[in-house]
Design a protein around this motif. Structure first.
Motif, mmCIF file in Angstrom:
data_model
loop_
_atom_site.group_PDB
_atom_site.id
_atom_site.type_symbol
_atom_site.label_atom_id
_atom_site.label_comp_id
_atom_site.label_asym_id
_atom_site.label_seq_id
_atom_site.Cartn_x
_atom_site.Cartn_y
_atom_site.Cartn_z
ATOM 1 N N PRO A 108 3.771 62.475 14.298
ATOM 2 C CA PRO A 108 2.449 61.853 14.373
ATOM 3 C C PRO A 108 1.491 62.707 15.194
ATOM 4 O O PRO A 108 1.888 63.344 16.168
ATOM 5 N N GLY A 109 0.227 62.734 14.822
ATOM 6 C CA GLY A 109 -0.799 63.364 15.645
ATOM 7 C C GLY A 109 -0.998 64.841 15.382
ATOM 8 O O GLY A 109 -0.083 65.556 14.972
ATOM 9 N N GLU A 110 -2.232 65.303 15.623
ATOM 10 C CA GLU A 110 -2.570 66.702 15.326
ATOM 11 C C GLU A 110 -1.858 67.690 16.227
ATOM 12 O O GLU A 110 -1.502 68.787 15.798
ATOM 13 N N TYR A 111 -1.660 67.336 17.510
ATOM 14 C CA TYR A 111 -0.947 68.263 18.388
ATOM 15 C C TYR A 111 0.422 68.594 17.816
ATOM 16 O O TYR A 111 0.802 69.767 17.668
ATOM 17 N N ALA A 112 1.188 67.568 17.494
ATOM 18 C CA ALA A 112 2.546 67.790 16.992
ATOM 19 C C ALA A 112 2.524 68.523 15.649
ATOM 20 O O ALA A 112 3.389 69.368 15.376
ATOM 21 N N MET A 113 1.537 68.206 14.803
ATOM 22 C CA MET A 113 1.436 68.921 13.533
ATOM 23 C C MET A 113 1.155 70.406 13.762
ATOM 24 O O MET A 113 1.684 71.270 13.056
#
Length: 343
Positions: free
Chosen positions: A171-176
């Motif tokens: 989940p989330g842009e950081y993790a992506m």
């Protein structure tokens, strides 16, 4: 060199850093099997100085480079005082990356997490563009890439954590963006025949920051503790740094992931109560434990390196003593309780 006996407490930050950067016999033996110098790319972060010092202490006859912006001159002077050759560089600048010496052994630690919200484009640039520049420049070197447990989706607490072969879907842009970092290094590992390893780390513990620091500080201050993210894995920072350096022996083409943390699935509520017991105070728990969390199965790392040398109970004792005496903090919260992936 023998690893010093584990202390009952740390009298100062200098004593903490000295012990935390001490290499053990296994690390020394593993680095002796490798040829070439060692470069820490992103040596200015929370763990970078420990890795750099440990590498130099384990291989004193080897050149060890530390690369970072070094916006804090004291850090640059600190590393140089311990024999690390520092290089100031902006890793977003292609020409500055191209000017770096071509060391045979690379520990890649550069990246961006906190402050990502509102500056997502910079997070993606740091976590995907910089890896491309570095991977191209160090084609053929051994590269250990610091990554994160956050590339996985949340795992059921009862199932022992995500395994390396599990699909990534965070989940989330950081993790992506962290998935992007891994994919970039995997691509160049294949196309440039570069041996690499994706070092998926979960919560290294230093007395000045980390999950234990955050929890203990809240318990000591009488603050509420949200147990929604009810479980974590943690590992002593010295053990994590040692395993990352030893991972240079286990790089491959194509690059493969390795989960690294402590072996226990640790309850946040239990940790809070343990700190309450040591501080002789009450604990305020709020929220409801979710049935899933970011958890790692670290059996593969344990088969390579053995179990971490510092036990969880020791980490809890050290942390409680550190905060009880009011010693230093980096004032950088882990935000371990966040389940949205937004930082």
């Amino acid at each position: 060199m023998m690893t010093p006996r584990q202390p009952n407490f740390f009298a100062s930050e200098a004593e903490l850093d000295e012990f935390m950067s001490s290499p053990d016999a296994q690390l020394i033996a593993d680095l002796e099997k490798l040829d070439g110098d060692i470069m820490i790319v992103g040596a200015g972060g929370k763990m970078g100085p420990t890795v750099a010092r440990m590498a130099k202490r384990a291989a004193p006859d080897r050149r060890v480079f530390g690369v970072a912006r070094f916006s804090e001159p004291k850090l640059k002077a600190y590393l140089e005082s311990h024999g690390i050759e520092t290089i100031s560089a902006d890793l977003l600048d292609r020409q500055q990356v191209a000017a770096l010496p071509r060391a045979k052994n690379i520990i890649f630690m550069a990246g961006r997490k906190f402050g990502s919200s509102g500056s997502e484009e910079l997070t993606w640039a740091m976590n995907s563009h910089v890896p491309a520049l570095v991977a191209e420049h160090f084609a053929g070197s051994r590269i250990v890439v610091y990554s994160t447990i956050c590339v996985y989706p949340f795992a059921p607490v009862a199932h022992g954590g995500s395994r390396e072969e599990d699909p990534v879907s965070p989940p989330g842009e950081y993790a992506m963006s962290c998935v992007a970092r891994e994919r970039i290094f995997q691509h160049f590992s294949k196309t440039l025949d570069t041996p690499a390893l994706l070092f998926r780390l979960s919560y290294a513990i230093d007395m000045r920051y980390g999950v234990l620091h955050d929890l203990a500080l809240k318990v000591l201050a009488g603050q509420e503790i949200d147990v929604s993210m009810g479980h974590v894995n943690v590992i002593w920072q010295g053990d994590a740094c040692s395993q990352s350096l030893r991972s240079l022996l286990h790089t491959s083409v194509p690059a493969q992931p390795l989960n690294v943390s402590g072996p226990e699935t640790v309850s946040i509520a239990w940790l809070a109560r343990e700190f309450g017991r040591r501080f002789e105070c009450g604990v305020k728990l709020v929220g409801e434990e979710a049935p899933t969390a970011w958890l790692a199965n670290t059996s593969r790392a344990s088969s390579l390196f053995g179990y971490p040398t510092v036990a969880l109970a020791t980490l809890i004792d050290w942390q409680a003593d550190w905060l009880r005496r009011g010693l230093g903090s980096l004032n950088k919260a882990t935000h371990f309780e966040v389940r949205t992936g937004t930082y």
